[in-house]
Write an enzyme that holds these catalytic residues in place. Structure first.
Site, short mmCIF file in Angstrom:
data_model
loop_
_atom_site.label_atom_id
_atom_site.label_comp_id
_atom_site.label_asym_id
_atom_site.label_seq_id
_atom_site.Cartn_x
_atom_site.Cartn_y
_atom_site.Cartn_z
N LYS A 134 0.70 -1.26 0.13
CA LYS A 134 0.05 0.07 0.02
C LYS A 134 0.92 1.29 0.15
CE LYS A 134 0.67 1.81 3.98
NZ LYS A 134 1.01 2.83 4.98
N ASP B 106 -3.62 -1.78 9.95
CA ASP B 106 -3.62 -1.45 8.35
C ASP B 106 -4.07 -2.55 7.59
OD1 ASP B 106 -2.45 0.83 8.01
OD2 ASP B 106 -0.51 0.14 7.93
N PRO C 1 9.72 -4.55 0.62
CA PRO C 1 10.56 -4.57 1.53
C PRO C 1 10.27 -4.47 2.96
CG PRO C 1 10.57 -2.57 0.17
CD PRO C 1 9.52 -3.58 -0.50
#
Ligand code: ATP
Length: 282
Positions: A8, A134, A92
């Site tokens: 995101k 999230d 990452p």
């Protein structure tokens, strides 16, 4: 079953204030891109196990993917009898791209399908909230306004499809430290969220890209800030319509209407030795 867990981006991030419970009230416009982890889930096996291609990631319930499977088993299917989860990480880690939350969301979607539990996306998102703030957004994806801790979601008119170049500086930032720094500081600039929402509504990619801003850019150290600015400058010089930092950073991204321009920016940033990706909005 293998699910893609998309990264995101924060097209905008604003901190509205600190709440009595210690959390912050946020207002963020979120967007998924096709930079993704591959999350394979096989139900059964007697316990929840996780393996990943990154040896430093936890494999127990501290891994958000495991936490999500355990939560699903507890709340939805006590007869699940465990799950074997395998994650190939491409997003990452500690980069402001919600990689862990997205893996958790992918596990919830996969278990919902595999067990035939049939939870609606909204109910699955509500279950995800107990795993992380999230996770509900990552369950639903797309372009959305996220408020509260990030769990109150309003789907938005999708950002017009575009290319995205992402670049992660070599240093990492601590989310609690950045929030503490933001608390002690008068923020000099705030995102024009209303303008961004209007541009999205009008299907105006340039207008949306120009209004992107993340208040955490204001609380970076001068050295971190100049690293972020250097990436932004390269993106803009190559024709990005706008550039911003995602989440608590340090990843910086730019939106491009032209694939050739995005490719040129990607090539130049990759040569600096920083982790760089070329992606598309989803
Ligand atoms: P956010 O944008 O939500 O702040 P982030 O991109 O900064 O997230 P992640 O990569 O999602 O950070 O998570 C980083 C932390 O979460 C690390 O401490 C890591 O050990 C832990 N973690 C737990 N599960 C995972 C997972 N499946 N993938 C990556 N990190 C995970």
């Amino acid at each position: 079953m293998t699910e893609l867990a998309y990264a995101k981006l924060n097209l905008s991030l604003d901190i509205l204030g600190r709440r009595p419970d210690g959390y912050h009230d946020l207002r963020m416009v979120m967007q998924t891109v096709d930079l993704a982890d591959e999350v394979t889930v096989e139900p059964g096996g007697g316990q929840v196990t996780v393996q990943t291609n990154l040896s430093f990631l936890p494999c127990d319930r501290r891994n958000l993917a495991a936490a999500a499977a355990l939560r699903f088993q507890e709340a939805v299917r006590p007869d699940l009898d465990g799950a074997a989860i395998s994650i190939c990480k491409h997003i990452p880690v500690c980069a402001g791209l919600a990689g862990g939350s997205s893996d958790a969301a992918a596990v919830l979607r996969a278990l919902n399908e595999l067990t035939g539990a049939g939870l609606t996306p909204d109910r699955l998102a509500a279950l995800g909230e107990t795993v992380g703030s999230d996770v509900p957004y990552c369950v639903l994806g797309g372009t959305a306004l996220a408020e509260g801790r990030g769990e109150r979601l309003t789907p938005l008119t999708p950002l017009p499809p575009c290319d995205v170049v992402l670049c992660k500086p070599g240093w990492s930032v601590s989310t609690p430290v950045l929030f503490a720094q933001a608390d002690g500081k008068k923020l000099r600039r705030r995102p024009d969220t209303a303008g961004l929402l209007a541009a999205l509504e009008a299907g105006d990619l340039t207008g949306a890209a120009r209004r992107m801003y993340n208040v955490f850019e204001d609380v970076l150290t001068p050295r971190e800030w100049s690293g972020v600015q250097a990436i932004k400058n390269t993106l803009i010089q190559h024709g990005a319509l706008g550039a911003s930092m995602s989440g608590t950073g340090p990843t910086v991204f730019g939106l491009f209407a032209s694939r050739a321009a995005a490719w040129a920016a990607y090539e130049e940033l990759k040569q600096t030795g920083q982790e760089t990706f070329l992606a598309r909005t989803v």
